[in-house]
Design a protein around this motif. Structure first.
Motif, short mmCIF file in Angstrom:
data_model
loop_
_atom_site.label_atom_id
_atom_site.label_comp_id
_atom_site.label_asym_id
_atom_site.label_seq_id
_atom_site.Cartn_x
_atom_site.Cartn_y
_atom_site.Cartn_z
N MET A 1 0.84 -1.20 0.00
CA MET A 1 0.00 0.00 0.00
C MET A 1 0.88 1.25 0.00
O MET A 1 1.89 1.30 0.69
CB MET A 1 -0.92 0.02 1.21
N THR A 2 0.48 2.24 -0.78
CA THR A 2 1.22 3.50 -0.83
C THR A 2 1.07 4.25 0.48
O THR A 2 -0.03 4.39 1.01
CB THR A 2 0.70 4.38 -1.98
N ARG A 3 2.18 4.74 1.01
CA ARG A 3 2.16 5.51 2.25
C ARG A 3 2.65 6.91 1.96
O ARG A 3 3.75 7.09 1.44
CB ARG A 3 3.04 4.85 3.31
N VAL A 4 1.84 7.90 2.31
CA VAL A 4 2.18 9.30 2.07
C VAL A 4 2.33 10.01 3.41
O VAL A 4 1.45 9.93 4.27
CB VAL A 4 1.09 10.01 1.23
N ALA A 5 3.45 10.70 3.60
CA ALA A 5 3.67 11.50 4.79
C ALA A 5 3.18 12.92 4.54
O ALA A 5 3.40 13.48 3.48
CB ALA A 5 5.14 11.51 5.16
N ILE A 6 2.51 13.49 5.52
CA ILE A 6 2.00 14.85 5.42
C ILE A 6 2.55 15.68 6.58
O ILE A 6 2.55 15.22 7.73
CB ILE A 6 0.45 14.88 5.42
N ASP A 7 3.02 16.87 6.26
CA ASP A 7 3.51 17.80 7.27
C ASP A 7 2.31 18.32 8.06
O ASP A 7 1.61 19.22 7.62
CB ASP A 7 4.25 18.95 6.56
N GLY A 8 2.09 17.73 9.20
CA GLY A 8 0.90 18.07 9.99
C GLY A 8 0.91 19.47 10.55
O GLY A 8 -0.14 20.00 10.92
N MET A 9 2.10 20.11 10.61
CA MET A 9 2.21 21.43 11.20
C MET A 9 2.39 22.52 10.15
O MET A 9 2.55 23.69 10.47
CB MET A 9 3.40 21.47 12.17
N GLY A 10 2.36 22.16 8.86
CA GLY A 10 2.63 23.13 7.79
C GLY A 10 1.37 23.74 7.22
O GLY A 10 0.39 23.04 6.96
N GLY A 11 1.39 25.07 7.05
CA GLY A 11 0.26 25.75 6.45
C GLY A 11 -0.44 26.69 7.41
O GLY A 11 -0.30 26.59 8.64
N ASP A 12 -1.22 27.60 6.85
CA ASP A 12 -1.90 28.62 7.66
C ASP A 12 -2.96 28.03 8.57
O ASP A 12 -3.29 28.62 9.61
CB ASP A 12 -2.55 29.65 6.74
N HIS A 13 -3.52 26.87 8.19
CA HIS A 13 -4.63 26.29 8.96
C HIS A 13 -4.26 24.98 9.64
O HIS A 13 -5.13 24.19 10.00
CB HIS A 13 -5.84 26.08 8.04
N ALA A 14 -2.96 24.76 9.80
CA ALA A 14 -2.49 23.56 10.51
C ALA A 14 -2.52 23.80 12.02
O ALA A 14 -2.39 24.94 12.47
CB ALA A 14 -1.07 23.22 10.06
N PRO A 15 -2.71 22.74 12.81
CA PRO A 15 -2.86 21.35 12.41
C PRO A 15 -4.29 20.90 12.15
O PRO A 15 -4.50 19.74 11.82
CB PRO A 15 -2.28 20.61 13.62
N ALA A 16 -5.26 21.81 12.29
CA ALA A 16 -6.66 21.40 12.13
C ALA A 16 -6.93 20.90 10.70
O ALA A 16 -7.48 19.81 10.49
CB ALA A 16 -7.59 22.56 12.47
N ALA A 17 -6.54 21.70 9.70
CA ALA A 17 -6.84 21.33 8.32
C ALA A 17 -6.02 20.11 7.87
O ALA A 17 -6.55 19.23 7.16
CB ALA A 17 -6.55 22.51 7.40
N THR A 18 -4.75 20.05 8.27
CA THR A 18 -3.93 18.92 7.84
C THR A 18 -4.42 17.62 8.45
O THR A 18 -4.43 16.58 7.79
CB THR A 18 -2.46 19.16 8.23
N THR A 19 -4.86 17.68 9.70
CA THR A 19 -5.37 16.47 10.35
C THR A 19 -6.68 16.02 9.72
O THR A 19 -6.87 14.83 9.43
CB THR A 19 -5.57 16.72 11.85
N GLU A 20 -7.59 16.96 9.48
CA GLU A 20 -8.87 16.60 8.87
C GLU A 20 -8.66 16.05 7.46
O GLU A 20 -9.30 15.07 7.06
CB GLU A 20 -9.79 17.82 8.83
N GLY A 21 -7.78 16.66 6.69
CA GLY A 21 -7.49 16.17 5.35
C GLY A 21 -6.85 14.80 5.37
O GLY A 21 -7.15 13.94 4.53
#
Length: 334
Positions: A1-21
């Protein structure tokens, strides 16, 4: 299975938006590694109803802020979510990395930890820009403010290969962004690049102007990172201005409100067709690994789509296709 890492703390709306996405993508079967401050991410996961199968948290106690100097932060913040996320790709623990954080830092860390594809002089950011008639890949969109003709020719090969492998375009049309259609127009850089692209073996359609991009005359548009970033930001600003003016005009009178109600379905379709959030993140082409840069203002919808597109690119073998494109270009004397 493909595993993608996401910067949970990156972006103007992190970590709420990154976690929800990340949760939305994981629920669709994508294995997601959410990288960042574990207590904060755990609190967001609990707020959103718990972690689905396929979602894991990788602790990173530090974060590179949006306004930090990219090179200095990349060298000093080795426990940041950016650094640890890219290390997962380097170590084979993730197939791709996505970040909506500091673009410069992502670029520098990716260069340090993953390196360039063999033969690549300068990696470039390939920004997918949606238009009503199709999608155009603009590169470079900000990684290299100053370029040589050889860089732009490589961008063309990388962009053409990416659009073929990742977007299914059989024979991508490549255009050189310029101030006129004639090959003799523009700067010394564009004139030399025009000549070299004409002999590149790519489907080079010649110079394209800004209005040609809107008409989707080319699948890939090549320029230096300074110009590309200006074009990208201007387009985003004009889109926001237009939608805002339409909303204000519709609210000025009862006739405007009535007209707004009547055209709302059509306006939504136009808005959705031009919405960058639906088309994933911008790939960092030329890096020896799958790295994607999402918009700093990405919401959960944009983050989920960035993860989907990253996973799809891995499964389609785009990195191998890019490696092959550069090898072919070198063999042809480029």
């Amino acid at each position: 299975m493909t595993r993608v890492a996401i910067d949970g703390m990156g972006g103007d709306h992190a970590p709420a938006a990154t976690t929800e996405g990340a949760i939305a993508a994981a629920r669709e079967g994508i294995e997601v590694a959410l990288v960042g401050d574990e207590p904060r991410l755990a609190a967001e996961i609990e707020r959103l109803g718990g972690a689905p199968g396929g979602l894991s948290v990788v602790h990173a106690p530090d974060v590179i802020e949006m306004g930090e100097h990219a090179a200095r932060a990349a060298n000093r913040r080795k426990e940041s979510s950016t650094y640890i996320g890219i290390e997962l790709v380097r170590d084979g623990e993730a197939d791709a990395f996505v970040s909506a954080g500091n673009t410069g830092a992502v670029f520098v860390v990716a260069l340090l930890e993953l390196g360039r594809l063999p033969g690549v002089e300068r990696p470039a950011i390939g920004a997918p820009i949606p238009f009503p008639n199709g999608l155009t890949l603009l590169l470079d969109a900000g990684a290299n403010a100053e370029c040589r003709a050889s860089h732009l020719v490589q961008f063309a090969h990388l962009g053409s290969s990416y659009m073929h492998a990742a977007r299914g375009v059989a024979e991508p049309r490549v255009g050189l962004l310029n101030i006129g259609e004639e090959g003799s127009k523009g700067s010394q850089l564009t004139v030399e690049t025009f000549e070299r692209l004409s002999e590149s073996g790519l489907r080079f359609i010649g110079n394209v102007e800004g209005r040609d991009m809107v008409e989707n005359r080319a699948d890939v548009v090549v320029t230096d990172g300074f110009t590309g970033n200006v074009v990208l930001k201007l387009g985003e600003g004009l889109m926001e201005l237009l939608m805002g003016e339409l909303r204000q005009e519709a609210a000025r009178s009862w006739r405007g409100r009535l007209g707004g109600l009547l055209i709302r379905p059509a306006a939504r379709r136009v808005r959705d067709s031009l919405d960058y959030r639906a088309h994933g993140a911008a790939p960092l082409l030329g890096i020896d690994g799958c790295v994607f840069i999402a918009h700093g203002t990405s919401d959960a919808f944009a983050i989920a789509n960035a993860l989907r597109s990253a996973a799809a690119d891995v499964e389609r073998g785009t990195l191998a296709a890019l490696r092959g494109a550069i090898e072919a270009a070198e063999g042809a004397g480029e």
